[in-house]
Design an enzyme around this catalytic site. Structure first.
Site, mmCIF file in Angstrom:
data_model
loop_
_atom_site.group_PDB
_atom_site.id
_atom_site.type_symbol
_atom_site.label_atom_id
_atom_site.label_comp_id
_atom_site.label_asym_id
_atom_site.label_seq_id
_atom_site.Cartn_x
_atom_site.Cartn_y
_atom_site.Cartn_z
ATOM 1 C CG HIS A 5 -1.893 0.984 1.426
ATOM 2 N ND1 HIS A 5 -1.635 2.272 1.809
ATOM 3 C CD2 HIS A 5 -3.235 0.911 1.244
ATOM 4 C CE1 HIS A 5 -2.775 2.955 1.868
ATOM 5 N NE2 HIS A 5 -3.760 2.139 1.524
ATOM 6 C CD GLN A 30 -6.827 -4.519 3.819
ATOM 7 O OE1 GLN A 30 -7.770 -5.273 4.015
ATOM 8 N NE2 GLN A 30 -6.985 -3.227 3.567
ATOM 9 C CG ASP A 38 0.660 -2.488 6.160
ATOM 10 O OD1 ASP A 38 -0.336 -2.670 6.890
ATOM 11 O OD2 ASP A 38 0.621 -1.789 5.127
ATOM 12 C CE LYS A 77 -7.235 -0.278 6.214
ATOM 13 N NZ LYS A 77 -7.959 0.142 5.015
ATOM 14 C CB CYS A 124 -3.785 3.323 -1.528
ATOM 15 S SG CYS A 124 -4.933 4.660 -1.271
HETATM 16 C C1 LIG Z 1 -2.251 -2.927 3.498
HETATM 17 C C2 LIG Z 1 -2.596 -1.554 3.994
HETATM 18 N N1 LIG Z 1 -1.676 -0.823 4.617
HETATM 19 C C3 LIG Z 1 -1.929 0.389 5.089
HETATM 20 C C4 LIG Z 1 -3.169 0.969 4.943
HETATM 21 C C5 LIG Z 1 -3.403 2.336 5.485
HETATM 22 O O1 LIG Z 1 -4.312 2.287 6.547
HETATM 23 P P1 LIG Z 1 -4.861 3.617 7.210
HETATM 24 O O2 LIG Z 1 -5.374 4.483 6.083
HETATM 25 O O3 LIG Z 1 -5.943 3.153 8.123
HETATM 26 O O4 LIG Z 1 -3.729 4.251 7.921
HETATM 27 C C6 LIG Z 1 -4.169 0.268 4.290
HETATM 28 C C7 LIG Z 1 -5.486 0.868 4.053
HETATM 29 O O5 LIG Z 1 -6.222 0.485 3.179
HETATM 30 C C8 LIG Z 1 -3.876 -1.033 3.802
HETATM 31 O O6 LIG Z 1 -4.802 -1.746 3.169
#
Ligand SMILES: Cc1ncc(COP(=O)(O)O)c(C=O)c1O
Length: 420
Positions: free
Chosen positions: A137, A217, A214, A240, A378
């Site tokens: 992401h 998900q 990270d 999430k 993203c």
């Molecule tokens: C794999 C992953 N990392 C990071 C993020 C960023 O999360 P946040 O916008 O809640 O900080 C997302 C959000 O969709 C994501 O899917």
């Protein structure tokens, strides 16, 4: 303790997740959209909240609202206790060794930026390398690019194969004396691929390289145990995980957090301030400057209580069955191509048509009451890797049903008629 985990009666194993009961806990799912029952398949973007989370937020603002850590009065003590109790729940949920390793942040994005700016700026120098993967992401790419500009370090990228799996041999090749940090996703938001992070951590640790995972998900779908993964940092977002927006968690290994300077300065992160020198607070408060999202933290604790009230094996079995069903149903649609066909997948089916743009599919689905995401998610480098501008993504949660997938399929067929 071990024995207690192992005693599972056959009756218990045969029980399925009671999805109707679960759905009743999520009031928003009863809604109609454009006159049709809501089919919410955008859980990768954010999940819905059970009533107990809404009630926890309501209760906090109705009866407990007060600033934490500094007050001597009743409400402040009560709010502090509730907030710190939430930290304990999160510690147990990810199996951290200590609550000092659980830092409240705004979300995954802030957690990664914290590590990049605090750990990265302290320990990286020109020529050092940071390894990420081609399925990250943007929030696990851009903070490292900023860090590279600041320090002269270099970003290296593990490629992905045509199924959307990491090429581990390339990862092994990229790991070198120059590697100072690895930062990879646990589950890809665009493809649904489950990344073998435990193995990757092991390989990095052979070279004393710390690893950030990270988990944005992953936490809604997989049982995460940071000690078992042996990762050094683990980041995720509350929203999430059926909790509120604006709150998330950075888990960090105590020794590393101890060695890192604060990310932001302000109230609560200090123990003594003079104009000559400031002494920082102990962990985890050293990284929690200013008034936090108190209600959010308490709400996230309520979301974890809710999840722990469910049988995790039943949840994962249900989600696995849903994904299998959805994959088979979508594969049958003529002209539809699934992007992301890894052997280990969870939560997501992304797809494209050659002649219909993902946004058009998403718009027709919306008219049918089906909420999906259309775009680059993203994760522009993933789109570039597969040579597509965008995908339509259906992402599942524990409250979704086969019937909803049937509605999704009908909606896609309608889009095909409209754009024939
Ligand atoms: C794999 C992953 N990392 C990071 C993020 C960023 O999360 P946040 O916008 O809640 O900080 C997302 C959000 O969709 C994501 O899917």
């Amino acid at each position: 303790m071990k024995v207690a985990h192992e005693i599972v009666t056959p009756k218990h194993l045969s029980k399925r997740l009671d999805v109707d009961k679960v759905r009743a806990d999520f009031p928003i799912l009863k809604q109609k959209i454009h006159g049709k029952p809501l089919v919410y398949l955008d859980n990768g973007a954010t999940s819905q909240k059970p009533q107990v989370v809404v009630e926890a937020l309501n209760r906090y603002y109705t009866a407990e609202n007060s600033n934490i850590h500094r007050g001597v009065h009743f409400l402040s003590e009560q709010a502090t206790a509730a907030y710190e109790a939430a930290r304990q729940k999160i510690k147990r949920f990810v199996n951290a060794r200590s609550e000092q390793e659980i830092i409240f942040v705004r979300g995954t994005t802030e957690a990664i930026n914290l590590v990049a700016q605090s750990y990265g700026r302290t320990f990286l120098k020109p020529g050092d390398e940071i390894i990420v993967s081609a399925m990250e992401h943007h929030s696990n790419i851009v903070p490292w690019q900023i860090l590279c500009e600041q320090t002269g370090a270099r970003l290296r990228v593990i490629p992905i194969n045509h199924d959307g799996e990491l090429v581990l041999d390339e990862y092994r090749r990229l790991l070198s004396q120059k590697t100072k940090l690895v930062s990879v996703t646990h589950v890809s938001n665009a493809l649904g691929t489950i990344v073998p992070v435990k193995e990757m951590v092991h390989l990095a640790h052979e070279r004393q390289v710390p690893v950030l995972v990270d988990g944005a998900q992953a936490v809604p779908h997989l049982k995460v145990d940071v000690q078992e993964l042996d990762c050094d940092f683990y980041a995720f977002s509350g929203h999430k995980l059926f909790g509120p927006t604006g709150v998330g968690i950075l888990y960090g290994r105590l020794e590393l957090l101890d060695a890192m300077p604060p990310y932001q300065g302000g109230g609560d992160m200090i123990s003594l301030v003079t104009f000559e020198k400031t002494h920082y607070n102990v962990l985890p408060y050293k990284f929690e400057a200013g008034t936090p999202h108190i209600a959010g933290g308490i709400g996230l604790g309520a979301a974890i209580d809710y999840l722990e009230g469910l049988e995790w094996q039943q949840v994962t079995a249900h989600e696995h069955a849903l994904l299998t069903y959805a994959t088979a149903a979508l594969t049958d649609i003529k002209g539809l191509r699934i992007i992301g066909t890894a052997k280990e997948k969870v939560g997501v089916v992304s797809f494209v048509f050659d002649h219909i743009h993902a946004h058009d599919v998403g718009t027709i689905l919306d008219q049918e009451g089906v909420a999906v995401r259309a775009g680059h998610h993203c994760a522009m480098p993933v789109m570039q890797r597969f040579g597509v501008p965008a995908t339509t993504r259906a992402s599942f949660a524990l409250y979704n049903t086969r019937h909803e997938i049937d509605i999704l399929v009908k909606g896609i067929q309608r889009a095909l008629e409209v754009f024939a």
